[in-house]
Structures are given as C-alpha cells and as structure tokens.
Write a protein that holds these residues in place. Structure first.
Motif, short mmCIF file in Angstrom:
data_model
loop_
_atom_site.label_atom_id
_atom_site.label_comp_id
_atom_site.label_asym_id
_atom_site.label_seq_id
_atom_site.Cartn_x
_atom_site.Cartn_y
_atom_site.Cartn_z
N LYS A 2 -21.64 -0.17 15.89
CA LYS A 2 -22.70 -0.07 16.91
C LYS A 2 -22.12 0.38 18.25
CE LYS A 2 -24.25 -4.23 15.83
NZ LYS A 2 -25.03 -5.51 15.84
N LYS A 3 -20.96 -0.13 18.59
CA LYS A 3 -20.35 0.24 19.87
C LYS A 3 -19.86 1.69 19.85
CE LYS A 3 -17.43 -1.78 23.45
NZ LYS A 3 -18.57 -2.02 24.34
N GLU B 96 -22.94 4.00 20.23
CA GLU B 96 -23.43 4.02 21.61
C GLU B 96 -22.74 5.09 22.44
OE1 GLU B 96 -22.72 0.13 23.10
OE2 GLU B 96 -24.35 -0.81 21.94
N GLN B 97 -21.53 5.48 22.05
CA GLN B 97 -20.76 6.45 22.82
C GLN B 97 -20.81 7.87 22.24
OE1 GLN B 97 -16.81 4.90 23.91
NE2 GLN B 97 -17.52 2.85 23.41
#
Length: 312
Positions: free
Chosen positions: A39-40, A43-44
């Motif tokens: 997920k992180k 996000e990028q």
C-alpha cells in the motif's frame, strides 16, 4: 463468518524508503502478507508505475484482490516469490525491476489463526503450509518421514540440540497415535527436552520453526529469489530484505557480500581491489527496529533489514 487477524507491518517506513520508489518504476513485493508495504509503495507510484505482489498464502491473495482489484498498476500473483520473474514474463513485463522487497517468515495472521498450524500456543491442525492448497502438511510429513530425516531437519533448520530425543519421541508416538494437532506436537517436544533446559522461550520454538521452514522450502526459495532478483535489478535499483531468524539473515548477508565484495587479489599482481569494479554495493549497515516499534509490536524484535543496490 471469516475471522480477521491483525497484522502490524515490520519496518514499514524504513523498508519502503530504502526502495526509493520512482513514480514510473517497476517494483515487486514478494511477500504481500496483508499489504502494508504494498500500500505504501502504491501511494508513491504514478500512472505508469507498476507493482507485482506475490504470496503463497491464498488468504493474502484474497486481501490483495480486495485492495487492488480496480488498480491497473498492480499485478497479483499467487505463488512463491522465487517465481516472480516468470510471473512478470507471463504478464508481458520484460526488462529490469527498480525495486524488490522481501519480508520473510510467517505473518501474524498465520500465527494467530490456529487452523493454520503454525503456532504451538494455539491448538489446531498440524498443517504449517503457507499454501494449504498445495504440498504436504507437517502432520503428513511427520507420519511418514524417516527418523534420520526428521532429526536432520530439526538440527539443520532449528539448531535444536535435542533433535535426537525429540525425533525418538515422535517415532514412538506415531506408532501408537498419529500426531495431528499443534498442541500434541508442542507437548511432546516439551516433554522430550529436560526441564532444566526449558528457558524463557517455549521448548517447541526451534522445532516448529525448523519444520515450517522445511515444509515450505523457505530457504531454497530464498536462495533462488536472491539470485534471480539480483539478475533482474535495474541500475540504481534496490533489493530490500527483512529477515526474522539467523538462517535467513546469514544467507542474505553472505549473498549480498558475495555480490558487493571483490575476490581477493593474488599477491604480487599489480591490481588493487579498488580497481575491480563490481556492479553491486550494500547500503548502510543491517537495520533493526527501534525500541518504540518493538514495544508496539514484540514480534518485530528479531527482524533485520539489509539493502543491496545495483550501481549505475
């Protein structure tokens, strides 16, 4: 109704920061778990970025499909991280990978679900497979394996000093009643180890770890994945690996050192080690979680993170 088990991602910010995610890059999360790192990363990513998520566990794949079903940037593969390169090829994704992440070991949901058979603290079927739909369970293996094989597994993968005594008890037990549950095995191991050698950890800790590693071919998969991951890593790309026990970490450390350290130069040759260019380098020292993270998630205490980079 399905139960939900909490999972706290270890070294979340540190691992994703180490990848240095580029919006248009291609990344692989080889151990999706419950998706904290993925997920992180997503996000990028920009519109052109891509992420392949991989996991043996069908429950993890269900979570991945729920999270990313409508995100065209995310590809989901049910299988071993050792097969990530083939998974990319099958999807028509050729070329190099900008970042590769492995968060090894067993996840909290797997430990907390007694039915999975990973925990010696909860009674459940003696399974231990990351993918319960494939391969031989721990109970099936223990019912048929030769005593020499069981003893070797306990010693090699668990460093269990009482491997012989435990193996003898297993052989005796299965001749009268099959080992079918986790507490059956945990109690047998506890009884086999002399009381004066019972420490702070449960006596079955090493044996359960050893059997799990063997059943899931964890070290063989890791060795294969490290090799193929390094081969496919792009210039300036990074491989980030989080390990949870010494066997894994030793393998990662040695492989990273092999790729980043020049071979010894024979004495007398006019060549310096600094003149030998290697395509890889390790980044920083091994990283461990800080005291705050350990206090919030005690299962993170044994984790070690290492980083390898392909030099441009």
């Amino acid at each position: 109704m399905a139960e939900h088990y909490q999972h706290v991602t270890v070294l979340l910010d540190e691992a994703v920061d180490a990848l240095r995610v580029r919006p248009e890059g291609l990344y692989v999360d080889g151990t999706f778990g419950r998706g904290g790192h993925s997920k992180k990363i997503v996000e990028q990513l920009g519109e052109q970025g891509r992420l392949l998520v991989v996991d043996k566990d069908p429950e993890a794949i269900k979570v991945a499909n729920d999270l990313f079903a409508d995100d065209p940037r995310v590809m989901i593969h049910h299988g071993s991280f050792a097969d990530f390169s083939q998974a990319l090829d099958e999807r028509g994704i050729e070329g190099s990978v900008d970042g590769f992440l492995l968060d090894l070991g067993v996840s909290s949901p797997q430990l907390d679900d007694a039915a999975r058979g990973f925990s010696f603290q909860r009674d459940g079927a003696l399974d231990m497979r990351m993918n319960p739909e494939s391969g031989e369970s721990a109970a099936e293996w223990l019912a048929e394996a030769q005593d020499t094989e069981i003893m070797e597994v306990l010693w090699k993968y668990g460093d269990e000093r009482f491997a012989r005594r435990i193996t003898q008890r297993i052989i005796e037990q299965r001749d009268t009643k099959p080992l079918e549950t986790t507490l059956q095995l945990a109690n047998l191991i506890s009884d086999a180890i002399p009381r004066k050698f019972h420490g702070k950890r449960h006596p079955a800790t090493k044996s359960f770890q050893a059997i799990r590693i063997f059943i899931n071919k964890e070290l063989a998969d890791l060795e294969s994945c490290l090799e193929s991951g390094a081969e496919r890593l792009a210039l300036d790309g990074r491989m980030v690996v989080i390990s949870f026990h010494s066997l894994e970490d030793r393998m990662v450390k040695r492989y990273f050192k092999k790729l980043s350290t020049p071979a010894p130069v024979p004495r007398g040759l006019p060549v310096l080690e600094t003149n030998i260019a290697l395509p890889f380098r390790t980044i920083g020292k091994a990283m461990k979680p800080d005291s705050r993270e350990v206090a919030e998630n005690v299962r993170s205490r044994s984790s070690v993170m290492r980083i390898l980079e392909r030099k441009s």
